[in-house]
Design a protein around this motif. Structure first.
Motif, mmCIF file in Angstrom:
data_model
loop_
_atom_site.group_PDB
_atom_site.id
_atom_site.type_symbol
_atom_site.label_atom_id
_atom_site.label_comp_id
_atom_site.label_asym_id
_atom_site.label_seq_id
_atom_site.Cartn_x
_atom_site.Cartn_y
_atom_site.Cartn_z
ATOM 1 N N CYS A 1 -3.291 -6.751 1.714
ATOM 2 C CA CYS A 1 -3.837 -7.759 2.640
ATOM 3 C C CYS A 1 -3.905 -7.244 4.066
ATOM 4 O O CYS A 1 -4.847 -7.527 4.806
ATOM 5 C CB CYS A 1 -2.957 -9.013 2.641
ATOM 6 S SG CYS A 1 -3.034 -10.001 1.151
ATOM 7 N N GLN B 1 -10.518 -4.792 6.072
ATOM 8 C CA GLN B 1 -10.107 -6.171 6.308
ATOM 9 C C GLN B 1 -11.296 -7.022 6.740
ATOM 10 O O GLN B 1 -11.458 -8.157 6.274
ATOM 11 C CB GLN B 1 -9.018 -6.212 7.386
ATOM 12 C CG GLN B 1 -7.677 -5.662 6.936
ATOM 13 C CD GLN B 1 -6.655 -5.655 8.053
ATOM 14 O OE1 GLN B 1 -6.971 -5.401 9.205
ATOM 15 N NE2 GLN B 1 -5.413 -5.934 7.721
ATOM 16 N N THR C 1 -1.482 -16.359 -0.299
ATOM 17 C CA THR C 1 -1.993 -16.353 -1.669
ATOM 18 C C THR C 1 -1.156 -15.428 -2.553
ATOM 19 O O THR C 1 -0.841 -15.763 -3.701
ATOM 20 C CB THR C 1 -3.463 -15.897 -1.690
ATOM 21 O OG1 THR C 1 -4.241 -16.781 -0.880
ATOM 22 C CG2 THR C 1 -4.011 -15.906 -3.112
ATOM 23 N N CYS C 2 -0.796 -14.271 -2.022
ATOM 24 C CA CYS C 2 0.039 -13.327 -2.780
ATOM 25 C C CYS C 2 1.402 -13.936 -3.099
ATOM 26 O O CYS C 2 1.902 -13.837 -4.226
ATOM 27 C CB CYS C 2 0.233 -12.038 -1.983
ATOM 28 S SG CYS C 2 -1.261 -11.037 -1.788
ATOM 29 N N ARG D 1 -15.145 -13.787 1.889
ATOM 30 C CA ARG D 1 -14.539 -15.077 1.564
ATOM 31 C C ARG D 1 -15.446 -16.259 1.931
ATOM 32 O O ARG D 1 -15.239 -17.368 1.458
ATOM 33 C CB ARG D 1 -13.192 -15.219 2.275
ATOM 34 C CG ARG D 1 -12.161 -14.223 1.783
ATOM 35 C CD ARG D 1 -10.849 -14.432 2.501
ATOM 36 N NE ARG D 1 -9.942 -13.328 2.265
ATOM 37 C CZ ARG D 1 -8.785 -13.179 2.888
ATOM 38 N NH1 ARG D 1 -8.417 -14.066 3.784
ATOM 39 N NH2 ARG D 1 -8.015 -12.149 2.627
ATOM 40 N N SER E 1 -13.497 -7.699 3.741
ATOM 41 C CA SER E 1 -12.842 -8.648 2.843
ATOM 42 C C SER E 1 -12.915 -10.070 3.388
ATOM 43 O O SER E 1 -13.180 -11.024 2.647
ATOM 44 C CB SER E 1 -11.382 -8.236 2.637
ATOM 45 O OG SER E 1 -10.684 -9.179 1.851
ATOM 46 N N ASP F 1 -3.059 -10.913 7.980
ATOM 47 C CA ASP F 1 -3.948 -11.808 7.235
ATOM 48 C C ASP F 1 -3.079 -12.839 6.520
ATOM 49 O O ASP F 1 -2.645 -12.638 5.389
ATOM 50 C CB ASP F 1 -4.779 -11.002 6.240
ATOM 51 C CG ASP F 1 -5.867 -11.840 5.583
ATOM 52 O OD1 ASP F 1 -5.769 -13.082 5.647
ATOM 53 O OD2 ASP F 1 -6.797 -11.261 5.006
ATOM 54 N N ASP G 1 -12.134 -17.475 8.278
ATOM 55 C CA ASP G 1 -12.087 -16.028 8.075
ATOM 56 C C ASP G 1 -13.152 -15.322 8.913
ATOM 57 O O ASP G 1 -12.942 -14.194 9.375
ATOM 58 C CB ASP G 1 -12.253 -15.694 6.592
ATOM 59 C CG ASP G 1 -11.010 -16.049 5.795
ATOM 60 O OD1 ASP G 1 -9.895 -15.857 6.317
ATOM 61 O OD2 ASP G 1 -11.144 -16.532 4.664
ATOM 62 N N CYS H 1 -4.354 -14.396 3.016
ATOM 63 C CA CYS H 1 -4.175 -13.474 1.886
ATOM 64 C C CYS H 1 -2.695 -13.340 1.536
ATOM 65 O O CYS H 1 -2.319 -13.361 0.366
ATOM 66 C CB CYS H 1 -4.782 -12.119 2.245
ATOM 67 S SG CYS H 1 -4.671 -10.888 0.920
#
Length: 219
Positions: A157, A85, A167-168, A92, A88, A161, A97, A164
């Protein structure tokens, strides 16, 4: 910062974050200086320094990865997921983040951070709640390809988060997932999370606008 200052700060530090160090000599010096810091991440650094990423002195190594596969509910799996995590979030390349990854590391080091302190692991109670209250919605979800993709995407994710996760949801938006989420999260709270409204800062309503009293007509 000078290396001496880093060494002095590291003596009392619980977490370190190193970014973009590729020089071998500097990487070795930082590795020695940070040896006593229990938790931290080296991001965008040389391979040797990246290997120093760790949680409570437990490195992110191939051995730990093997342990995580053998015992997916164990601490090794949680630590590896945390570092995935963190990596990731770093990729970004935005300030929110970056802030969030620091909070994750602080929470992992033992300083409880409520903003990231939510349930990420399903236990027997969570599963029973879903099976008892949301079995129809879950079955309908698994019969819909987009709903399954939503679940897989969110699982990757990590549950804390929100960027993320959003977004999903937007990428694979479908009615079946909305019904499942409403049942699991809003109606029955099967994951056992809560959100407490912060008391501060206290924001008072505006009384003036451009030097004049703020009335209904002005608003």
């Amino acid at each position: 910062a000078p290396l001496e200052a880093i060494q002095k700060s590291a003596a009392n530090a619980d977490v370190f974050v190193v970014v973009g160090v590729g020089d071998g000599a500097l990487a070795d010096a930082l590795r020695d200086a940070l040896a006593g810091v229990p938790t931290g991440a080296a991001l965008g650094c040389s391979a040797a320094l990246t290997k120093e990423s760790r949680v409570a002195f437990q490195p992110v190594s191939e051995m730990r990865a093997m342990e995580a596969k053998l015992v997916p509910w164990g601490q090794a799996s949680k630590d590896l997921r945390l570092m995935e995590q963190v990596t990731s979030l770093f990729k970004r390349e935005n300030h929110l983040d970056l802030l969030f990854l620091h909070m994750l590391l602080l929470d992992a080091a033992g300083a409880r951070v409520p903003a990231v302190d939510i349930n990420q692991d399903l236990n027997v109670g969570n599963v029973w709640c879903i099976a008892k209250n949301c079995n129809k919605q879950l079955l309908q979800c698994y019969q819909n390809d987009r709903c399954v993709k939503s679940l897989d995407c969110i699982d990757a994710c990590g549950l804390n988060d929100q960027v993320c996760t959003y977004t999903c949801i937007r990428s694979y938006q479908n009615d079946q997932f909305q019904l499942l989420a409403r049942c699991m999260l809003h109606k029955n709270n099967c994951l056992g999370n809560d959100a407490v409204r912060p008391a501060l800062p206290e924001v008072l309503p505006m009384t003036t606008f451009r030097g004049e009293p703020l009335t209904h007509d002005v608003a």
